[in-house]
Design a protein around this motif. Structure first.
Motif, PDB file in Angstrom:
ATOM      1  N   TRP A 181      -2.052  -2.828  -5.973  1.00 23.38           N
ATOM      2  CA  TRP A 181      -1.274  -1.910  -5.137  1.00 23.38           C
ATOM      3  C   TRP A 181      -0.942  -0.630  -5.906  1.00 23.38           C
ATOM      4  O   TRP A 181      -1.288   0.477  -5.527  1.00 23.38           O
ATOM      5  CB  TRP A 181       0.025  -2.601  -4.686  1.00 23.38           C
ATOM      6  CG  TRP A 181       0.903  -1.780  -3.794  1.00 23.38           C
ATOM      7  CD1 TRP A 181       1.320  -0.490  -4.003  1.00 23.38           C
ATOM      8  CD2 TRP A 181       1.474  -2.172  -2.537  1.00 23.38           C
ATOM      9  NE1 TRP A 181       2.125  -0.074  -2.977  1.00 23.38           N
ATOM     10  CE2 TRP A 181       2.230  -1.083  -2.059  1.00 23.38           C
ATOM     11  CE3 TRP A 181       1.419  -3.350  -1.774  1.00 23.38           C
ATOM     12  CZ2 TRP A 181       2.935  -1.139  -0.854  1.00 23.38           C
ATOM     13  CZ3 TRP A 181       2.121  -3.394  -0.579  1.00 23.38           C
ATOM     14  CH2 TRP A 181       2.870  -2.296  -0.123  1.00 23.38           C
ATOM     15  N   ASN A 182      -0.241  -0.838  -7.044  1.00 26.52           N
ATOM     16  CA  ASN A 182       0.333   0.274  -7.788  1.00 26.52           C
ATOM     17  C   ASN A 182      -0.700   0.924  -8.710  1.00 26.52           C
ATOM     18  O   ASN A 182      -0.992   0.396  -9.774  1.00 26.52           O
ATOM     19  CB  ASN A 182       1.512  -0.272  -8.608  1.00 26.52           C
ATOM     20  CG  ASN A 182       2.375   0.824  -9.172  1.00 26.52           C
ATOM     21  OD1 ASN A 182       2.039   2.004  -9.085  1.00 26.52           O
ATOM     22  ND2 ASN A 182       3.487   0.441  -9.750  1.00 26.52           N
ATOM     23  N   ALA A 225       1.472  -6.830  -8.504  1.00 17.27           N
ATOM     24  CA  ALA A 225       2.793  -7.231  -8.989  1.00 17.27           C
ATOM     25  C   ALA A 225       3.877  -6.891  -7.956  1.00 17.27           C
ATOM     26  O   ALA A 225       5.018  -7.305  -8.095  1.00 17.27           O
ATOM     27  CB  ALA A 225       3.100  -6.533 -10.310  1.00 17.27           C
ATOM     28  N   GLU A 226       3.505  -6.132  -6.904  1.00 20.22           N
ATOM     29  CA  GLU A 226       4.490  -5.750  -5.880  1.00 20.22           C
ATOM     30  C   GLU A 226       4.848  -6.984  -5.058  1.00 20.22           C
ATOM     31  O   GLU A 226       3.990  -7.591  -4.446  1.00 20.22           O
ATOM     32  CB  GLU A 226       3.922  -4.666  -4.961  1.00 20.22           C
ATOM     33  CG  GLU A 226       3.458  -3.418  -5.691  1.00 20.22           C
ATOM     34  CD  GLU A 226       4.564  -2.725  -6.461  1.00 20.22           C
ATOM     35  OE1 GLU A 226       5.720  -2.734  -5.984  1.00 20.22           O
ATOM     36  OE2 GLU A 226       4.292  -2.203  -7.550  1.00 20.22           O
ATOM     37  N   ALA A 227       6.150  -7.341  -5.064  1.00 20.05           N
ATOM     38  CA  ALA A 227       6.516  -8.610  -4.421  1.00 20.05           C
ATOM     39  C   ALA A 227       7.692  -8.460  -3.466  1.00 20.05           C
ATOM     40  O   ALA A 227       8.327  -9.447  -3.094  1.00 20.05           O
ATOM     41  CB  ALA A 227       6.833  -9.646  -5.486  1.00 20.05           C
ATOM     42  N   VAL A 249       0.323 -12.536  -5.765  1.00 27.28           N
ATOM     43  CA  VAL A 249       1.223 -11.812  -6.668  1.00 27.28           C
ATOM     44  C   VAL A 249       0.924 -12.136  -8.125  1.00 27.28           C
ATOM     45  O   VAL A 249       0.649 -13.280  -8.477  1.00 27.28           O
ATOM     46  CB  VAL A 249       2.724 -12.086  -6.373  1.00 27.28           C
ATOM     47  CG1 VAL A 249       3.196 -11.282  -5.191  1.00 27.28           C
ATOM     48  CG2 VAL A 249       3.004 -13.552  -6.188  1.00 27.28           C
TER      49      VAL A 249
END
Lengths: 264, 127
Positions: B57-58, B87-89, B107
């Motif tokens: 995502w990031n 890692a975006e949760a 994740v």
């Protein structure tokens, strides 16, 4: 009005404002327009003075904060040639170093693991083949010519196990050594954390002073929810306190539950 | 599931790309390519007949969620299966990814087992 009025704190200023408002009403009720105008002028003057005074304080505090950082940097980095650099750009250099070091360690570790994998695979497949041959030998199903082949094959395999185990040992040792990055990056991260908490405490001071200016001048800061939406889109990174936050999934299971509740 | 399918791995960290690549290889998928953000990935997807997209995502440049939107908006790529490994949760983010048509969400840090399960599940559905 004497100059002492200009350095009052905002609470006193608000009291003054109330008093002035009462005077203003009184003057207006008495049709004393000239004096009423004077009161309004004084209120304006006082407000402007308070803003200027606080902007002054803010500037001075900011200046002090920057000077203090540089002094701290000089003390922490004795003998280094970082004097022409700010603490912050130094901190980014340090963090970049952490990035390089962790990446290097991860790459080298994976290289070593990848070098180990074929050795282990070879030992595993050769040993299972030899075990089958050995079983045939035990069952006395082996011809003398086959036994001779097995004999040489065993000899070769023992040598291969020996050198393979040595290579595995060396690689494992290298992997252990590569973990040294934890120590080095840990030291750097601790330094940067200390800098950040110093900056934070200076900033808290600045925010306090800036808040007083905002109160008097009536500025408004950006709405919180706008900032939150921007944050979501660009991504937040790993959640380090996921278990304590209700808006964050703490495990893959929770993510799966959420997705299945959405029809996945 | 076609083990020869062409997979694009998008992550800004080469370490993570390598980990995912290795896990996919262990699962029998060897036809993989890599990109370091959405901006690099999108033209590759448009010109490269990929069968599967695995994205973070990031990322700088173009984020994974934006890449997902662009893929779904594209006439030819619209139905490409997409797995997010990130890692975006946050709840809102997972909902957002789902609304934008993600096919699976893993994740970080993740296990080889989790990745395997999600991929199998995606291809069970897609057929």
């Amino acid at each position: 009005m004497d100059s002492n009025h200009f350095v009052k704190d905002p609470n006193v200023a608000v009291d003054d404002l109330r008093a002035a408002a009462e005077t203003l009403i009184e003057k207006l009720q008495n049709d004393d327009y000239y004096e009423a105008n004077e009161v309004i002028n004084n209120i304006n003057k006082q407000r402007d003075s308070l803003i200027f005074n606080n902007v002054g304080k803010l500037t001075r505090a900011l200046h002090n904060a920057i000077v203090n950082f540089n002094v701290d940097a000089g003390e922490a980095e004795e003998g280094s040639d970082l004097s022409d650099k700010s603490q912050i750009s130094d901190a980014s250099d340090r963090l970049n170093y952490v990035l390089e070091l962790t990446q290097g360690a991860a790459d080298k570790t994976m290289d070593r693991v990848e070098a180990c994998a074929p050795i282990a695979a070879d030992i595993s497949s050769e040993s299972s083949q030899l075990r089958e041959e050995w079983k045939r030998l035990k069952r006395r199903e082996m011809k003398p010519e086959e036994f001779r082949q097995l004999y040489y094959r065993m000899d070769e395999f023992f040598a291969r196990i020996g050198s393979g185990a040595d290579q595995l040992g060396t690689n494992l040792q290298e992997i252990i050594l590569e973990q040294g990055y934890q120590d080095l990056t840990g030291q750097v991260l601790k330094k940067v954390i200390r800098l950040i908490s110093d900056v934070e405490s200076e900033l808290v001071q600045l925010v306090r002073i800036a808040g007083q200016v905002e109160d008097v001048a009536g500025f408004k800061s950006k709405a919180d929810h706008e900032a939150a939406a921007e944050q979501n889109a660009s991504g937040e990174g790993p959640q380090i306190k996921a278990k304590q936050r209700s808006d964050v999934m703490a495990s893959q299971d929770e993510v799966d539950d959420l997705l299945s509740s959405l029809g996945f | 599931m076609d083990k020869n399918m062409k997979i694009l791995i998008v992550d800004d960290f080469s370490t993570m790309r390598r980990i995912i690549k290795n896990l996919l290889r262990d699962l029998g998928f060897t036809n993989t390519q890599e990109a370091d953000d959405g901006q690099t990935a999108l033209p590759m997807l448009k010109n490269g007949d990929f069968d599967f997209l695995v994205t973070d995502w990031n990322m700088p440049g173009m984020t994974g969620i934006e890449l997902l939107r662009q893929v779904r908006a594209d006439e030819r790529l619209g139905s490409l299966p997409v797995l997010m490994v990130t890692a975006e949760a946050k709840r809102e983010q997972i909902v957002e990814a789902a609304q934008n048509g993600v096919n699976g969400y893993v994740v970080k840090p993740f296990t080889a087992q989790a990745l395997k399960e999600k991929i199998e599940k995606i291809f069970e559905r897609v057929g």
